[in-house]
Design a protein around this motif. Structure first.
Motif, PDB file in Angstrom:
ATOM      1  N   MET C  28       0.832  -1.210   0.000  1.00  7.17           N
ATOM      2  CA  MET C  28       0.000   0.000   0.000  1.00  7.17           C
ATOM      3  C   MET C  28       0.863   1.254   0.000  1.00  7.17           C
ATOM      4  N   TYR C  29       2.044   1.160   0.587  1.00  8.06           N
ATOM      5  CA  TYR C  29       2.863   2.364   0.762  1.00  8.06           C
ATOM      6  C   TYR C  29       4.114   2.300  -0.081  1.00  8.06           C
ATOM      7  N   ARG C 107       2.415  15.951   6.979  1.00  4.60           N
ATOM      8  CA  ARG C 107       1.574  16.837   6.166  1.00  4.60           C
ATOM      9  C   ARG C 107       0.130  16.344   6.175  1.00  4.60           C
ATOM     10  N   ASN C 146       1.118   6.737   0.652  1.00  7.29           N
ATOM     11  CA  ASN C 146       0.009   5.864   0.300  1.00  7.29           C
ATOM     12  C   ASN C 146      -0.206   5.933  -1.198  1.00  7.29           C
ATOM     13  N   LEU C 148      -2.699   5.110  -2.966  1.00  5.33           N
ATOM     14  CA  LEU C 148      -4.026   5.552  -3.401  1.00  5.33           C
ATOM     15  C   LEU C 148      -4.272   7.013  -3.066  1.00  5.33           C
ATOM     16  N   SER C 149      -4.098   7.346  -1.799  1.00  6.48           N
ATOM     17  CA  SER C 149      -4.481   8.689  -1.381  1.00  6.48           C
ATOM     18  C   SER C 149      -3.332   9.680  -1.474  1.00  6.48           C
ATOM     19  N   GLY C 150      -2.120   9.189  -1.517  1.00  4.64           N
ATOM     20  CA  GLY C 150      -0.983  10.090  -1.628  1.00  4.64           C
ATOM     21  C   GLY C 150      -0.516  10.658  -0.295  1.00  4.64           C
ATOM     22  N   TYR C 151      -1.143  10.238   0.802  1.00  7.02           N
ATOM     23  CA  TYR C 151      -0.780  10.820   2.088  1.00  7.02           C
ATOM     24  C   TYR C 151       0.291  10.004   2.798  1.00  7.02           C
TER      25      TYR C 151
ATOM     26  N   LYS D  29      -9.080  -0.992   4.752  1.00  6.07           N
ATOM     27  CA  LYS D  29      -8.133   0.061   4.394  1.00  6.07           C
ATOM     28  C   LYS D  29      -8.409   0.541   2.974  1.00  6.07           C
ATOM     29  N   ASP D  33      -9.069   4.276   2.014  1.00 10.84           N
ATOM     30  CA  ASP D  33      -8.136   4.993   1.143  1.00 10.84           C
ATOM     31  C   ASP D  33      -8.803   5.444  -0.148  1.00 10.84           C
ATOM     32  N   LEU D  34      -9.722   4.608  -0.643  1.00  8.22           N
ATOM     33  CA  LEU D  34     -10.412   4.987  -1.876  1.00  8.22           C
ATOM     34  C   LEU D  34     -11.230   6.252  -1.670  1.00  8.22           C
ATOM     35  N   ILE D  36     -10.620   8.519   0.490  1.00  7.77           N
ATOM     36  CA  ILE D  36      -9.698   9.649   0.654  1.00  7.77           C
ATOM     37  C   ILE D  36      -9.108  10.040  -0.702  1.00  7.77           C
ATOM     38  N   TRP D  37      -8.928   9.037  -1.524  1.00  8.93           N
ATOM     39  CA  TRP D  37      -8.432   9.318  -2.881  1.00  8.93           C
ATOM     40  C   TRP D  37      -9.328  10.322  -3.603  1.00  8.93           C
ATOM     41  N   THR D  38     -10.620  10.264  -3.353  1.00 10.28           N
ATOM     42  CA  THR D  38     -11.523  11.199  -4.025  1.00 10.28           C
ATOM     43  C   THR D  38     -11.296  12.649  -3.587  1.00 10.28           C
ATOM     44  N   ASN D  40      -8.372  13.820  -3.361  1.00 11.30           N
ATOM     45  CA  ASN D  40      -6.990  14.105  -3.686  1.00 11.30           C
ATOM     46  C   ASN D  40      -6.661  13.812  -5.137  1.00 11.30           C
TER      47      ASN D  40
END
Lengths: 262, 410, 194, 731
Positions: C28-29, C107, C146, C148-151, D29, D33-34, D36-38, D40
């Motif tokens: 995932m990371y 961040r 991450n 997917l989310s980039g965080y 997860k 995460d999906l 949250i992806w929206t 970003n």
């Protein structure tokens, strides 16, 4: 909702922000609309956007007295989220994306929690909620001019006026650096109030009897648009002209429809 | 080629012919899927909804098919809980129709919301005050119930029946059917009601807002009532239609008449309460917030005729037709009654969604109209095509009408 | 089902558990190295600087965050010391007047407003509570993003299950809420969301 | 275990895996995460991060020159605000000013010199070098042209008085046939009538709006960005009454204390009607006025004779305003005093003609408004700066004064007045065969779309610019718009372009950079040690005499300071002539009759009066912030391009629907418009809107030359196009 209970409990401590719009002063220059758009990172229209799908938190209406030439008169009505205390949009949101903020009384809309069912838009009698029908697109490079205090929204969520709460956060941080937890009256005002060249807009704490706005609200010419619906808006309007009152508010039965332009 | 799969004792058209008949529906499905892709990829600007017309064709469609799909839970309730055994002959078909209506409605909803990937927030941290949260919960739970009810029907397939463990499972499922029917009925009751309540609670929209009865707005109960009134009529209609199309006798006529009778009685009750509700709303609720009847019915084309049409021609008239034994006995009258009843509930859902949004609430707002785009229509047709396809396969391979074999052999 | 069937079923079950708990998190990371290494210890111990010299609250209440080249230029006008990292910093960033594109471990997402000043002054929360012992680190650990989310991984917290995360570890909204609830602070969504 | 591994076993493993997955973090997860992806998506823009700081400068979008305070992230302004209680404009900023910092990123921005390729209805661009353009100009200058075919090398500057304007004039004075022109469509042009009455050309006048109790505005959009917008807003806030004499139910008319909807073209008649009442009812103070004019008695007698015909009854018939109301207005002007009469212009409809202006401004003389301490006050001019004081300068000409087909090379300065300019006005002055039009503009918008070549100029806040006083300012003022950032690489400052051109054709270059020229000008202002300078950082007014050095004075100005002159105690001599110096009574009356005749009568081919309308700065000319869509496209608060407003009862349109597409036909052509019924429009009149240049705002790839209403308006010889007889739809 527990938040609502908190508001009532803490009412003494926290301000309850509201606004007064003086319709007799407004000249319809439209500066508030633009200042709002700049402050809150609203995107410019895409080519096929219309007046029904646009995104104008602070929206100007030109309301007519209904009389034809040459007896026409008009009044400009800035229309934005009325920050109802008895909040129709809050009750309907299925996932708590709307909240009556316990610290300020602002009806907060959290776009990241919203999944875009638009039920709140159907619930709002003021047509002050806007859906992002398009992806937010700025002309190349213009995204550099975005306000860092407000996060840009994504498509598919609802947004609306939130009394520029980014300014409130900034003001609170500044006050905190000076060791204060409470804000002074002039420390926090929304962008539209700051920019209005005729001072038609007044913002402040309705619960503070010393504030400028609390005195204004006592004026007999003050009214709430669609006040009879019982949504208890915190945005008040003021006019001394009876035709304006009749054209803007439904305080009397009118069999004839007022025509509207704008 | 698929003879082995077809229900024993009945005949079905040739496989090739069956597929040929389905091709247009698959094309519709394909177009709909493309429209769905457009909406997911580029957003809801592909619809003609707007900031005031926040709901459009899809929400109207959801409300309408969920009302018509009410036949599923109501027939189940009559059969398993009230032991009306004559409905055993249509229950399987009713369950399939219910499943189609509900899953179709959810498919349309997923396209309709702006950020479907966040829809689970409602289940994770719901706003208990929101009627829509209630709808979401009941809808997803009831769809599960329907799926579970669907499973034994699937397992009755000739081929699947051969698996011994499936047979045991099916038998066990059968024992819980009454319980499922009861739970289903309760869930249905709540979400039909909540769908009605969704609009009845809108205190900002005087056209939709209604008085509260037992913590719920009156539309909560009216929606339940109208749904269970129209549901049996819809089962009646679909059964008749399938029988016409397939050219088979599927159920005995008394079953259809029985459905019609129930529909009729409930319609009369519904019309009675709907009339009271309308009178209270027009004379008390709405004037109290400054809106007269003229404010609601003063805009062409939505005159007062629409209210009369809904209550009299599409409510009272079919009710009277269906409770009259003589009229009911004649197929043409029975069908007319059923069609009018279904049209009535469809009109009611139309008025609730579309007319509410058309009417201006702000004194200086305009009356608006709305026409769906091709994408909206395509997705609407896609759900219908999906329903037709799923039903066709079920009808071909599963024993939807237990009486058919008897009637066939006779 | 017979015994063999049960065995296969459990084989699949266990395999998935192993995959889900041990392999999946690292998939995932994405691990990213910082542009160059930075030693907090060197800066604090050798030069006697305090945290506040670089990370401080400005007069308008905003937190300065990571110092910019302007701050660093007070000392790093030329190459100090012989490390490769120092050379990279001075030659590739300072001299070319480019800011260092640090990956910021903590961040927050764009929609989050986190005022340091309230937490430091009113909440009296120490930096370490959220940032750990970062201030005494020798070098910079890889940044985990991450896919997917980039965080940052620090937002989710080190434990993939997020069960029993101690206070201050993990910076998802629930972690903020938990702390706020413990201190009985009345705060609404817009207190932290911009 | 002895048996072969079969399909069912695989199914079981997969089944186990699926069951097991529920007990791992995978689904949970991923679902988290999906979602949250929206939040970003890579295409959601992210605001800049960095240090917040504030800088001061002056807006240069229009000639008002409003001071701004920029809120910056690092060096990038993220919002602009007015400066509270600023003496020049009281801190107001107009909607366009709020988007000033967007203009550098405008979709129509040009970043390289280009050649414009004109195709049918659309244009495209080709990159060229600046040297190519220069050699083209040189060739045109050098080629021997006979006067018959036109040989002028002209520079069009719609905002004269800036340092760059002087640089243009100095340049043009050096080359043969160099001509410096303005379009004469600026609001300043509406002052010409006043200067004619006063018989003065070198003395500037401004308005003491703050003192007026009543303003009678003839067509001036007082509350929509007239003069320095903030001044009028402030006066309004303090209770200044507005009587709006305008055919259209404009925004200003909507909220004015009285709306006096005169028939189009009868504004001057209405003014003379008011004069008639003022004189005949003895509402003027003749004793006081006699001091202001050398031969007052003769003038007055002459004037009386002239207006004798304009009795309230006659004027009522002509204008459509009731007789009694005309009397009432005239009386109000002498009771709710002091009252000021303003002759303005609707931004799209063009200026009033010279005679109309004289008729309207004349009222101010009768009301005793002229002179120091009154409402129309003399003011000093701002010196041009040392480099231009001894240089020969080309004289300022109005484009309508040039003969047709006389311009061979036209260079257009980017700064626009914010008012509509019909392209025909310029086109008919260009030679017929291959004129060369070069625009110095940052954008492919407005007039630049008609040019052959474009030199990309720096835009707002990219270069140092100076701000001469606005036409309404009551004293001289001067400010410098300090840049916030450096312009992109290939952008060329107009003065730099002139220098390259000068070098190429071998004439004298200007000294130093443009900033240096401005600096010289400030030095000259500082030398006089007059007036004050307003410091925005602390809101203080410092006396110029108290600033120690010229360098310090410059540094104040370069940081958003605003220099304000002392009021002028005494004006140069003027001798009032109520018909204007260059006009005798006969030609004056004849001109008014001419306008009278141009009003369309029923039963002709063109029974309607076509009057265009727009909003200052947004009349299809230059670029505005893309966010202007909030007031146009997204709300229709203001009407977009080619929207035609007519009264539903205006005859002959029973076949038309509201919102229908139709054509407007005039002598000059026809245009597709969308009809909008509006019962506050005067019957018999059709108003067609000029909105923002939509193509450039929304960044449409293919830029079209869209015809707008100005292309079907009939352009008079005096440069006006206020009213055109028209009809709607095909007969």
């Amino acid at each position: 909702m527990n938040n609502r209970n908190k508001v009532t409990q803490d009412n003494q401590k926290h301000p309850r922000y509201g606004m007064v719009v003086d319709l007799d002063k407004c000249t319809g220059c439209g500066t508030c609309s633009l200042a709002c758009a700049v402050e809150n990172n609203q995107q410019p229209a895409t080519p096929d956007m219309t007046n029904r799908t646009g995104n104008t938190w602070m929206r100007m209406y030109k309301v007519h007295n209904g009389k034809p030439f040459p007896d026409s008169r008009a009044v400009f009505v800035p229309m934005f989220c009325q920050q109802c205390d008895d909040t129709p949009c809050l009750y309907v949101c299925p996932q708590n994306a709307v909240e009556l903020d316990p610290m300020t009384g602002i009806v907060a809309q959290i776009p990241e929690r919203c999944f875009g069912c638009r039920y709140c838009m159907a619930a709002c009698p003021y047509e002050s909620r806007y859906f992002n029908w398009w992806d937010p697109v700025w002309p190349e490079g213009m995204e550099k001019t975005l306000n860092p205090d407000v996060s840009p929204r994504m498509r598919g969520v609802v947004e609306k006026c939130n009394f520029c709460h980014g300014r409130w956060q900034r003001a609170r941080a500044k006050a905190a650096s000076e060791g204060r937890r409470e804000l002074r009256e002039d420390e926090y005002i929304p962008a539209c109030v700051e920019c209005c060249p005729t001072e038609a807009l007044t913002f402040g704490n309705l619960d503070d009897p010393k504030s400028k706005i609390a005195k204004l609200v006592d004026d007999p010419n003050i009214f709430k648009i669609l006040g009879r619906l019982g949504t208890k808006p915190k945005v008040y309007y003021r006019t001394t002209r009876s035709w304006v009152r009749n054209a803007v508010d439904r305080n009397i039965y009118s069999e004839t429809k007022e025509t509207v332009h704008g | 080629m698929d003879k082995k799969l077809i229900v024993r004792g009945v005949t079905r058209m040739e496989f090739k012919k069956f597929i040929t008949y389905l091709i247009p529906w698959f094309i519709l499905l394909g177009i709909g899927l493309y429209a769905m892709y457009l909406v997911f990829r580029y957003g809801l600007n592909h619809t003609n909804m707007d900031n005031r017309f926040a709901f459009g064709l899809w929400i109207y469609f959801d409300l309408a098919i969920i009302a018509l799909g009410a036949g599923a839970f109501f027939t189940g309730l009559l059969l398993y809980v009230f032991k009306r055994h004559e409905f055993k002959s249509v229950i399987n078909s009713a369950v399939v129709i219910g499943f189609i209506c509900y899953s179709g409605a959810i498919a349309a909803l997923v396209v309709d919301v702006g950020q479907p990937l966040r829809a689970w927030f409602t289940l994770y941290r719901p706003n208990a005050h929101s009627m829509l949260a209630e709808v979401t919960f009941c809808l997803s739970l009831y769809l599960t119930v329907l799926a579970v009810e669907y499973v034994p029907i699937v397992m009755k397939n000739r081929k699947l029946k051969q698996l011994p463990s499936f047979l045991v499972f099916e038998f066990k499922l059968h024992k819980v059917m009454p319980l499922l029917a009861g739970v289903g009925a309760l869930l249905s009751f709540f979400h039909q009601g909540s769908l009605g309540g969704m609009f009845g609670v809108l205190n900002g929209q005087p056209f939709a807002f209604r008085e509260t009865v037992l913590v719920f707005p009156s539309t909560f109960f009216l929606f339940v009532l109208s749904a269970i009134a129209a549901g049996p009529s819809f089962i009646l209609l679909t059964t008749w239609l399938v029988s016409k199309i397939s050219g088979k006798r599927l159920v005995t006529k008394d079953v259809l008449m029985s459905l019609g009778k129930i529909s009729g009685i409930l319609l009369i009750i519904y019309v009675f309460f709907k009339s009271i509700d309308s009178l209270v709303w027009l004379n008390k609720t709405s004037p109290a917030v400054g809106f007269s009847a003229a404010d609601h019915y003063g805009f062409a084309p939505f005159g007062i005729w629409i209210l009369s049409l809904e209550i009299i021609l599409l409510g009272l008239v079919p009710g009277l037709i269906l409770i009259n034994k003589k009229l009911r006995a004649r197929t043409s009258w029975l069908l007319t009654g059923a069609v009018l009843a279904c049209a009535g509930v469809a009109l009611n859902r139309f008025v609730t969604t579309i007319q509410t949004l058309s009417l201006p609430t702000l004194p200086f707002a305009d009356f608006l109209t709305y026409t769906p785009t091709w994408e909206e229509t395509a997705i609407f047709l896609m759900v219908i095509a999906y329903g037709v396809i799923l039903y066709s396969f079920s009808f071909r391979y599963l024993p939807l009408f237990p009486q058919e074999r008897e009637l066939h052999t006779k | 089902m017979n015994n063999k069937g049960i065995l296969f079923f459990f084989a699949g079950f266990i395999a998935m558990l192993v995959f889900g708990w041990f392999l999946f998190p690292s998939l995932m990371y994405q691990k990213l190295e910082q542009p160059f290494h930075f030693s907090h210890v060197t800066h604090t111990e050798m030069t006697g600087m305090s945290c506040n010299d670089c990370h401080y609250v400005k007069s308008d209440g905003q937190f300065s965050g990571i110092p910019t080249n302007e701050n660093c230029s007070m000392c790093h006008m030329g190459i100090l010391g012989e490390t490769e990292d120092e050379r990279i910093f001075v030659e590739e960033y300072m001299m070319q007047d480019r800011e260092v594109p640090w990956f910021v471990y903590s961040r927050q997402p764009e929609n989050v407003y986190f005022p340091h000043v309230q937490h430091i002054d009113f909440g009296e929360i120490s930096c370490e509570r959220c940032h750990g012992e970062h201030g005494t680190s020798e070098s910079l650990r890889p940044f985990q993003r991450n896919r997917l989310s980039g965080y940052s991984r620090d937002i989710w917290g080190p434990s993939i299950s997020r069960i029993n995360n101690p206070a201050g570890i993990g910076m998802k909204m629930n972690d903020c809420i938990r702390c706020h609830e413990q201190s009985e602070l009345t705060i609404g969504c817009i207190g932290c969301h911009k | 275990m002895s048996k072969r591994f079969n399909r069912r076993d695989v199914m079981k493993i997969v089944g186990g895996g699926i069951a097991g997955m529920v007990f791992t973090p995978i689904p949970w997860k991923l679902i988290d995460d999906l979602s949250i992806w929206t939040q970003n998506w890579s295409w959601i823009p992210v605001p800049l991060k960095g240090d917040i700081n504030y800088k001061y400068s002056i807006c240069t979008i229009c000639s008002a020159g409003c001071p701004v305070r920029a809120r910056n992230v690092g060096t990038q302004p993220v919002s602009l605000w007015g400066i509270k209680n600023h003496p020049v404009n009281n801190g107001a900023l107009c909607p366009l000013g709020f988007g000033g910092h967007h203009l550098a990123f405008h979709p129509a921005r040009l970043r390289h010199p280009v050649k414009i390729v004109h195709e049918k209805n659309k244009i495209s661009t080709e990159k060229v070098s600046c040297a190519d353009i220069i050699s083209l100009i040189r060739k045109n200058i050098e080629s021997k042209q006979t006067p018959q075919t036109g040989n002028l090398i002209a520079m069009l500057d719609d905002r004269p008085g800036r340092t760059v304007s002087y640089a243009y004039r100095a340049f043009l004075a050096q080359i043969p046939n160099g001509t410096y022109i303005t379009t004469g469509t600026d609001e300043t042009d509406s002052m010409q009538g006043l200067y004619e009455i006063l018989g003065t050309e070198n003395q500037e006048y401004g308005f003491n709006i703050e003192k007026a109790r009543t303003i009678v505005s003839f067509g001036a959009p007082l509350l929509e960005g007239w003069g320095i917008p903030g001044r009028m807003m402030h006066a309004r806030k303090n209770g200044c009454r507005i009587l709006q004499v305008e055919t259209r139910f404009s925004h200003t008319a909507s909220v004015a204390d009285r709306w006096l909807p005169v028939k189009p073209g009868t504004e001057a008649v209405f003014a003379l009607g008011l004069a008639n009442v003022l004189i005949n009812e003895n509402l003027i103070d003749t004793d006081k006025l006699s001091y202001q004019s050398a031969n007052f008695d003769k003038e007055l007698k002459n004037y009386k004779e002239c207006i004798a015909g304009y009795t309230p009854a006659y004027v009522a018939g002509r204008t459509g305003i009731k007789e009694e109301l005309i009397r009432e207005i005239a009386r109000e002007m002498t009771t709710e005093t002091p009252s000021l009469v303003i002759c303005g212009r609707e931004p799209a409809a063009g200026p009033f003609s010279r005679e109309e202006q004289i008729a309207i401004w004349g009222l101010n003389f009768l009301l005793g408004n002229i002179g120091p301490g009154n409402l129309i006050v003399p003011r000093r001019s701002v010196p041009a700066g040392a480099s231009f004081s001894e240089t020969k300068l080309a004289s300022v000409k109005k484009i309508s004064d040039l003969p047709d087909h006389s311009i061979r090379v036209l260079m257009i300065d980017e700064a626009e007045s914010g008012h509509a300019i019909p392209w025909q006005l310029i086109e008919r002055k260009l030679v017929a065969d291959n004129p060369l039009v070069i625009s110095m503009s940052p954008y492919l918008a407005g007039m630049t779309k008609r040019a052959d070549y474009v030199i990309p100029a720096p835009t707002q806040y990219e270069s140092c610019q100076d701000i001469p006083p606005s036409f309404d300012s009551q004293t001289a003022t001067y400010a410098v718009s300090a840049p916030f950032y450096t312009p992109p690489e290939n952008v060329i400052q107009p003065t730099e372009f002139l220098n390259r051109l000068a070098e190429d054709i071998g004439i004298e270059k200007t000294n130093g950079s443009y900033t240096d020229m401005i600096k010289e000008r400030t030095a000259e202002i500082y030398e006089k040690k007059r007036g004050w300078i307003y410091i925005p950082h602390n809101g203080r007014l410092i006396e110029t005499a108290d600033v120690f050095t010229g360098q310090q004075f410059w540094s104040h100005l370069n940081n958003g300071g605003y220099w304000i002159d002392e009021p002028l105690e005494q004006a140069d001599n003027y001798s009032i002539s109520l018909f204007g110096i260059s006009h005798d009574r006969g030609s004056f009356e004849k001109a008014l009759r001419q306008i009278d005749k141009s009003y369309p009568s029923e039963n002709t081919t063109y029974p309607l009066a076509l009057v265009p309308f727009g909003w200052r700065g947004v009349v299809d000319s230059g670029p505005v912030t893309p966010l202007i869509t909030k007031l146009y496209q997204e709300t229709e608060f203001r009407k977009g391009t080619n929207r035609a407003l007519i009264h539903p009862e205006t005859g002959g349109f029973s076949r038309l629907r509201d919102g229908a597409q139709t054509t407007i036909v005039t002598d000059s052509g026809e245009l597709q418009v969308r009809i909008e019924f509006n019962d506050s429009v005067m019957p018999g009149v059709v108003h067609v809107a000029l909105g923002p240049d939509q193509d450039s705002i929304t960044g449409v790839k293919e830029v079209r030359i869209k015809e707008n209403i100005l292309s079907v308006c009939s352009l008079k010889d005096n440069g006006t196009w206020r009213m055109t007889p028209a009809r709607i739809g095909t007969v």
